[in-house]
Design an enzyme around this catalytic site. Structure first.
Site, mmCIF file in Angstrom:
data_model
loop_
_atom_site.group_PDB
_atom_site.id
_atom_site.type_symbol
_atom_site.label_atom_id
_atom_site.label_comp_id
_atom_site.label_asym_id
_atom_site.label_seq_id
_atom_site.Cartn_x
_atom_site.Cartn_y
_atom_site.Cartn_z
ATOM 1 N N GLY A 12 0.998 -1.175 0.133
ATOM 2 C CA GLY A 12 -0.032 0.079 -0.090
ATOM 3 C C GLY A 12 0.963 1.151 0.026
ATOM 4 O O GLY A 12 0.124 2.310 0.126
ATOM 5 N N SER A 18 3.352 8.747 2.272
ATOM 6 C CA SER A 18 2.448 7.713 2.755
ATOM 7 C C SER A 18 2.746 7.097 4.247
ATOM 8 O O SER A 18 4.040 7.129 4.672
ATOM 9 C CB SER A 18 2.453 6.577 2.009
ATOM 10 O OG SER A 18 2.189 6.678 0.609
ATOM 11 N N ASP A 63 -3.388 -6.413 -6.588
ATOM 12 C CA ASP A 63 -4.849 -5.728 -6.523
ATOM 13 C C ASP A 63 -5.488 -6.513 -5.458
ATOM 14 O O ASP A 63 -5.628 -7.895 -5.858
ATOM 15 C CB ASP A 63 -5.393 -5.558 -7.826
ATOM 16 C CG ASP A 63 -6.976 -5.095 -7.843
ATOM 17 O OD1 ASP A 63 -7.351 -4.616 -6.481
ATOM 18 O OD2 ASP A 63 -7.313 -4.812 -8.742
ATOM 19 N N VAL A 64 -5.682 -5.944 -4.361
ATOM 20 C CA VAL A 64 -6.322 -6.918 -3.195
ATOM 21 C C VAL A 64 -7.636 -7.353 -3.515
ATOM 22 O O VAL A 64 -8.107 -8.206 -2.941
ATOM 23 C CB VAL A 64 -6.259 -6.144 -1.905
ATOM 24 C CG1 VAL A 64 -4.747 -5.739 -1.310
ATOM 25 C CG2 VAL A 64 -7.068 -4.762 -2.037
ATOM 26 N N ALA A 94 -12.586 4.501 -0.956
ATOM 27 C CA ALA A 94 -14.015 4.536 -1.077
ATOM 28 C C ALA A 94 -14.166 5.777 -2.209
ATOM 29 O O ALA A 94 -13.322 6.663 -2.163
ATOM 30 C CB ALA A 94 -14.608 5.131 0.369
ATOM 31 N N TYR A 154 -15.984 11.894 7.068
ATOM 32 C CA TYR A 154 -15.340 10.570 6.921
ATOM 33 C C TYR A 154 -16.408 9.477 6.318
ATOM 34 O O TYR A 154 -15.831 8.635 5.649
ATOM 35 C CB TYR A 154 -14.668 10.162 8.083
ATOM 36 C CG TYR A 154 -13.394 9.314 7.973
ATOM 37 C CD1 TYR A 154 -12.377 9.617 7.077
ATOM 38 C CD2 TYR A 154 -13.287 8.060 8.746
ATOM 39 C CE1 TYR A 154 -11.302 9.005 7.019
ATOM 40 C CE2 TYR A 154 -12.316 7.426 8.534
ATOM 41 C CZ TYR A 154 -11.263 7.647 7.799
ATOM 42 O OH TYR A 154 -9.931 6.840 7.478
ATOM 43 N N LYS A 161 -13.416 1.619 8.626
ATOM 44 C CA LYS A 161 -12.628 1.288 9.685
ATOM 45 C C LYS A 161 -13.126 0.915 11.016
ATOM 46 O O LYS A 161 -12.194 0.247 11.560
ATOM 47 C CB LYS A 161 -11.858 2.852 10.017
ATOM 48 C CG LYS A 161 -11.348 3.609 8.832
ATOM 49 C CD LYS A 161 -10.089 2.743 8.340
ATOM 50 C CE LYS A 161 -9.316 3.345 7.545
ATOM 51 N NZ LYS A 161 -7.987 2.615 6.932
ATOM 52 N N LYS A 191 -1.179 14.626 6.161
ATOM 53 C CA LYS A 191 -1.312 14.956 4.675
ATOM 54 C C LYS A 191 -0.698 13.872 3.755
ATOM 55 O O LYS A 191 0.553 13.757 3.305
ATOM 56 C CB LYS A 191 -0.523 16.442 4.418
ATOM 57 C CG LYS A 191 -1.057 17.608 5.155
ATOM 58 C CD LYS A 191 -0.289 18.649 4.899
ATOM 59 C CE LYS A 191 -1.001 19.900 5.123
ATOM 60 N NZ LYS A 191 -0.258 21.235 5.123
ATOM 61 N N LEU A 193 -1.751 10.963 0.425
ATOM 62 C CA LEU A 193 -2.668 11.106 -0.818
ATOM 63 C C LEU A 193 -4.174 10.569 -0.693
ATOM 64 O O LEU A 193 -5.070 11.105 -1.090
ATOM 65 C CB LEU A 193 -2.003 10.235 -1.765
ATOM 66 C CG LEU A 193 -2.730 9.999 -3.117
ATOM 67 C CD1 LEU A 193 -2.411 11.242 -3.862
ATOM 68 C CD2 LEU A 193 -1.961 8.733 -3.972
#
Length: 274
Positions: A12, A18, A63-64, A94, A154, A161, A191, A193
């Site tokens: 990921g 990240s 790709d999960v 999402a 969110y 989550k 901050k 992506l």
């Protein structure tokens, strides 16, 4: 070094901002050897220099949501890397429209995408790597306060989550008999992506900074060091936990109250934003 001789898979990483990069770097700095995954060719171009920087030439397309990718992952790791000691799951998604407006307007399609990519992927990835995960191994995923609490904008990702955190507990139970630990880090707003798709994210950052006990936001280095701890033998007795790395914000029940220049009681937030 704490991670000397350890091997791990990082799933990921999107770029050097990240959280997964922060964890990978902290593990590398403590002696770990790493392998990485990429989603597509565009992401591959970002992951390759990161892998090289961290001393790795091992990157796998994953790709999960792709069963073929998952089914072949363990064999690829075994052939190139042997058994591994840890896995970092840093995957969530999402549709942007599901992070706008009110949660009640979430479509079934957006709900299914969020739950599949952000939650079920932890389960399917765990199953995929079990054949090459050593006794005493560790799995780490990433969550956020928007799971157990309401956070503006969110929306469906908060529900995802919450399900992810519950999955951590159930997986910790199932894998405990194999001496494999499963934990999550709940990082404060950073901050990244992924965060760029959340509405009013700059306001969330400022609010956290004003009201967290440490009066600051955390960075990927803060989270990386905590992630390294949970993945290492230092945390050999820790499983099923959600570990907060958010400058203490999660303990707060109300915003800080202070006095302004006229002696009136106001929120610290009000003074900071004037």
């Amino acid at each position: 070094m704490i991670m000397n001789g350890k091997k791990g898979l990082i799933v990921g990483v999107a770029n050097k901002m990240s959280i997964a990069y922060g964890i990978a770097k902290a593990c590398k700095d403590q002696g770990a050897q790493l392998a990485f995954t990429f989603l597509n060719d565009a992401i591959k171009k970002r992951v390759e220099p990161i892998a090289s920087e961290l001393g790795s030439e091992l990157i796998y397309e994953l790709d999960v949501n792709n069963k073929e990718h998952l089914d072949s992952l363990a064999d690829k790791i075994k052939a190139d890397f042997g058994e591994i000691d840890f896995v970092v799951h840093a995957v969530a998604y999402a549709p942007k429209e599901a992070l706008e407006g009110e949660f009640i307007n979430t479509t079934k399609e957006a709900f299914d995408i969020a739950m599949g990519t952000s939650v079920f992927s932890l389960i399917s990835l765990t199953r995929a790597v079990l054949p090459v995960l050593k006794d005493g191994g560790s799995i780490l995923t990433l969550t956020y306060l928007g799971g157990p609490k309401f956070v503006p904008h969110y929306n469906v990702m908060g529900v995802a989550k919450a399900a992810l955190e519950s999955s951590v507990r159930y997986l910790a139970h199932d894998l405990g008999k194999q001496n494999i630990r499963v934990n999550a880090i709940s990082a404060g707003p950073i901050k990244t992506l992924a965060a760029s798709g959340i509405g009013d994210f700059r306001m969330i950052l400022k609010w956290n900074e004003c009201n967290a006990p440490l009066k600051r936001n955390v960075g990927t280095e803060d989270v990386g060091k905590s992630g390294m701890y949970l993945l290492s033998d230092l945390a050999s007795g820790v499983t099923g936990e959600v570990h907060y790395v958010d400058a203490g914000y999660n303990i707060m029940g109300m915003g800080d109250a202070v006095s302004d220049s006229e002696g009136n009681t106001v929120l610290a937030w009000d003074l900071e934003t004037k």
